[in-house]
Design an enzyme around this catalytic site. Structure first.
Site, PDB file in Angstrom:
ATOM      1  N   LYS A   1       0.704  20.519  76.259  1.00 18.50           N
ATOM      2  CA  LYS A   1       1.038  19.359  77.154  1.00 18.50           C
ATOM      3  C   LYS A   1       2.424  18.819  76.611  1.00 18.50           C
ATOM      4  CE  LYS A   1      -0.483  18.368  80.203  1.00 18.50           C
ATOM      5  NZ  LYS A   1      -0.370  19.116  81.854  1.00 18.50           N
TER       6      LYS A   1
ATOM      7  N   THR B   1       5.424  22.540  78.513  1.00 20.99           N
ATOM      8  CA  THR B   1       5.493  23.861  78.670  1.00 20.99           C
ATOM      9  C   THR B   1       5.874  24.471  79.897  1.00 20.99           C
ATOM     10  OG1 THR B   1       3.398  23.555  77.145  1.00 20.99           O
ATOM     11  CG2 THR B   1       4.189  25.882  77.696  1.00 20.99           C
ATOM     12  N   THR B   2       5.155  24.150  81.043  1.00 22.57           N
ATOM     13  CA  THR B   2       5.456  24.534  82.130  1.00 22.57           C
ATOM     14  C   THR B   2       6.814  24.197  82.631  1.00 22.57           C
ATOM     15  OG1 THR B   2       3.158  24.044  82.782  1.00 22.57           O
ATOM     16  CG2 THR B   2       4.514  24.395  84.551  1.00 22.57           C
ATOM     17  N   TRP B   3       7.414  23.076  82.365  1.00 23.98           N
ATOM     18  CA  TRP B   3       8.648  22.908  82.838  1.00 23.98           C
ATOM     19  C   TRP B   3       9.750  23.762  81.975  1.00 23.98           C
ATOM     20  CZ3 TRP B   3      11.320  17.809  80.256  1.00 23.98           C
ATOM     21  CH2 TRP B   3      12.666  17.467  80.837  1.00 23.98           C
TER      22      TRP B   3
ATOM     23  N   HIS C   1       0.607  28.709  72.682  1.00 20.56           N
ATOM     24  CA  HIS C   1       0.290  27.522  71.954  1.00 20.56           C
ATOM     25  C   HIS C   1      -0.054  27.880  70.567  1.00 20.56           C
ATOM     26  CE1 HIS C   1       0.762  25.341  75.656  1.00 20.56           C
ATOM     27  NE2 HIS C   1      -0.536  25.707  76.208  1.00 20.56           N
TER      28      HIS C   1
ATOM     29  N   TYR D   1      10.748  17.262  73.784  1.00 21.99           N
ATOM     30  CA  TYR D   1      10.428  16.872  75.212  1.00 21.99           C
ATOM     31  C   TYR D   1      11.616  15.668  75.597  1.00 21.99           C
ATOM     32  CZ  TYR D   1       7.797  15.477  79.241  1.00 21.99           C
ATOM     33  OH  TYR D   1       7.404  15.038  80.537  1.00 21.99           O
TER      34      TYR D   1
END
Length: 285
Positions: A42, A45-47, A95, A179
């Site tokens: 969280k 990652t997906t971004w 991760h 981030y």
């Protein structure tokens, strides 16, 4: 109340993650052409996966019907055999801490760090939302915070992860981002990734249409649509996988005591490391 996990070799794995795939992932032999996207869960990652995917595919977004975790697979969830079956160059999500991540001196490692306050909140909603992985739908943030602050969550203690990578922040084959910097200036983050990946990718983003397309389709607004591309299905009454993506959302969840506890742990764990100056704690608390 605590989330449930599969305990495997001192790791808390989400229920449903095959332990044999985890072992296979750790045994994967990194290749020179590999690029690893490394985060604590969280942390964007997906971004980052989608940005890298779009850079590779000339600014085309991941189509509906595809899943990012098959295109840029999660190594310790899907296993080394699956990753080995992919064509080169391979883009791989993990991760894992630095010492457990498969290493090759010519492979590239993109690490994204997120401040632990927002990370804890995002991981809480993630854990609540995946009932089959954690059985924590009724858990409260207070319940989860006690697990987070002691490292009793999947993939272990946040600070162990961060500190293991911060020592390699300036390695030639590591791109270390936060981030918050990505949110503040996504274009600069995309340019940094392209430069890190090499001249072929730099040439792509010299085409402003490609760069603008990546910016558009990796924005929170666009990625919050068609979320089947990013994750398995969640119950309709649960928060979506792409939830808010905000910086500072933790302030509506933490008590003063919780903020003080996490700030103190941050100061203790990051002392005498570059991690100590990644975020301004007075602004966080």
């Amino acid at each position: 109340m605590k989330p449930n996990y599969t305990l495997h070799k001192d790791f808390r794995l989400p229920m449903g993650f095959p332990p044999e795939a985890f072992d296979s992932g750790l045994a994967y032999q990194a290749q020179a052409e590999d690029t690893f996207i490394v985060t604590y869960p969280k942390s964007g990652t997906t971004w980052t996966q989608h940005i890298i995917w779009m850079l590779h595919y000339d600014g085309q977004p991941l189509p509906v019907g595809k899943n990012i975790n098959l295109e840029v697979p999660h190594l310790e969830e899907i296993g080394g055999e699956f990753v080995n079956s992919l064509p080169k160059p391979r883009f791989i999500k993990t991760h894992l801490t630095y010492n457990l991540t498969p290493y090759h001196p010519q492979a590239k490692y993109i690490y994204v760090a997120r401040n632990p306050f927002d990370c804890a909140v995002s991981l809480y909603y993630h854990t609540k939302g995946f009932i089959k992985h954690y059985d924590f739908a009724e858990g409260t943030f207070d319940d989860f915070f006690e697990c987070f602050i002691t490292g009793e969550v999947d993939f272990g203690d946040y600070f162990d992860h961060l500190i293991s990578w911060i020592h390699h922040k300036n390695d030639e084959n590591v791109l270390f981002l936060t981030y918050e910097s990505m949110k503040n200036n996504p274009k600069a983050a995309i340019v940094s990734m392209a430069k890190f990946l090499g001249s072929n990718y730099v040439r792509k983003i010299e085409n402003m249409q490609i760069l603008e397309n990546i910016l558009e389709h990796t924005s929170f607004k666009r990625m919050s649509l068609d979320q089947s591309r990013w994750s398995s299905e969640r119950p309709s009454d649960m928060t979506p996988f792409i939830r808010k993506g905000e910086v500072g959302d933790w302030k509506s969840h933490f008590s003063v005591s919780q903020a003080q506890q996490l700030a103190q742990k941050f100061k203790t764990m990051t002392k005498n490391t570059e991690a100590a100056t990644l975020w301004e704690l007075p602004e966080l608390i």
